[in-house]
Design a protein around this motif. Structure first.
Motif, PDB file in Angstrom:
ATOM      1  N   TYR A  33       0.666   8.146   5.959  1.00 57.47           N
ATOM      2  CA  TYR A  33      -0.460   7.249   6.206  1.00 57.47           C
ATOM      3  C   TYR A  33      -0.116   5.901   5.583  1.00 57.47           C
ATOM      4  O   TYR A  33      -0.337   5.650   4.394  1.00 57.47           O
ATOM      5  N   TYR A  34       0.470   5.035   6.398  1.00 56.06           N
ATOM      6  CA  TYR A  34       1.006   3.772   5.920  1.00 56.06           C
ATOM      7  C   TYR A  34      -0.024   2.815   5.318  1.00 56.06           C
ATOM      8  O   TYR A  34       0.292   2.121   4.351  1.00 56.06           O
ATOM      9  N   PRO A  35      -1.242   2.733   5.847  1.00 57.26           N
ATOM     10  CA  PRO A  35      -2.199   1.808   5.215  1.00 57.26           C
ATOM     11  C   PRO A  35      -2.457   2.130   3.735  1.00 57.26           C
ATOM     12  O   PRO A  35      -2.510   1.217   2.900  1.00 57.26           O
ATOM     13  N   SER A  36      -2.575   3.388   3.392  1.00 59.48           N
ATOM     14  CA  SER A  36      -2.801   3.744   1.987  1.00 59.48           C
ATOM     15  C   SER A  36      -1.570   3.441   1.135  1.00 59.48           C
ATOM     16  O   SER A  36      -1.694   2.984  -0.001  1.00 59.48           O
ATOM     17  N   ILE A  37      -0.398   3.687   1.677  1.00 57.49           N
ATOM     18  CA  ILE A  37       0.839   3.399   0.939  1.00 57.49           C
ATOM     19  C   ILE A  37       0.958   1.900   0.691  1.00 57.49           C
ATOM     20  O   ILE A  37       1.267   1.468  -0.428  1.00 57.49           O
ATOM     21  N   LEU A  38       0.698   1.109   1.727  1.00 58.24           N
ATOM     22  CA  LEU A  38       0.798  -0.347   1.585  1.00 58.24           C
ATOM     23  C   LEU A  38      -0.264  -0.908   0.631  1.00 58.24           C
ATOM     24  O   LEU A  38       0.034  -1.795  -0.180  1.00 58.24           O
ATOM     25  N   LEU A  39      -1.475  -0.392   0.705  1.00 56.29           N
ATOM     26  CA  LEU A  39      -2.520  -0.867  -0.205  1.00 56.29           C
ATOM     27  C   LEU A  39      -2.228  -0.455  -1.645  1.00 56.29           C
ATOM     28  O   LEU A  39      -2.505  -1.212  -2.579  1.00 56.29           O
ATOM     29  N   GLY A  40      -1.656   0.721  -1.842  1.00 53.81           N
ATOM     30  CA  GLY A  40      -1.268   1.142  -3.179  1.00 53.81           C
ATOM     31  C   GLY A  40      -0.180   0.248  -3.744  1.00 53.81           C
ATOM     32  O   GLY A  40      -0.231  -0.165  -4.908  1.00 53.81           O
ATOM     33  N   ALA A  41       0.816  -0.069  -2.920  1.00 53.16           N
ATOM     34  CA  ALA A  41       1.891  -0.958  -3.364  1.00 53.16           C
ATOM     35  C   ALA A  41       1.356  -2.363  -3.647  1.00 53.16           C
ATOM     36  O   ALA A  41       1.763  -3.010  -4.621  1.00 53.16           O
ATOM     37  N   LEU A  42       0.434  -2.828  -2.815  1.00 53.21           N
ATOM     38  CA  LEU A  42      -0.170  -4.147  -3.030  1.00 53.21           C
ATOM     39  C   LEU A  42      -0.973  -4.181  -4.332  1.00 53.21           C
ATOM     40  O   LEU A  42      -0.930  -5.170  -5.067  1.00 53.21           O
ATOM     41  N   ALA A  43      -1.684  -3.114  -4.624  1.00 51.52           N
ATOM     42  CA  ALA A  43      -2.471  -3.067  -5.860  1.00 51.52           C
ATOM     43  C   ALA A  43      -1.564  -3.079  -7.079  1.00 51.52           C
ATOM     44  O   ALA A  43      -1.868  -3.747  -8.078  1.00 51.52           O
TER      45      ALA A  43
END
Length: 62
Positions: A33-43
């Motif tokens: 689930y790429y959106p969660s991975i990207l938001l986690g990395a952004l955070a």
């Protein structure tokens, strides 16, 4: 100044939540689930960015 430290660590809490969400979805459906991975990395990035910026401002004031 106290609030900025609270928000710094809030980024880490959100990163943990997003990464947990991505892992749990991967375990249940076997799909990333790429959106969660990207938001986690952004955070995580925002945590380090805000911490560095706060240190710069603190050193500038002295």
């Amino acid at each position: 100044m106290k609030y900025s430290k609270i928000f710094q660590y809030a980024y880490l809490v959100f990163a943990a939540l997003f990464i947990y969400d991505a892992i749990s979805r991967y375990v249940n459906t076997s799909e990333l689930y790429y959106p969660s991975i990207l938001l986690g990395a952004l955070a995580i990035f925002m945590f380090f960015f805000r911490r560095r910026f706060a240190r710069k401002m603190h050193n500038k004031d002295q």
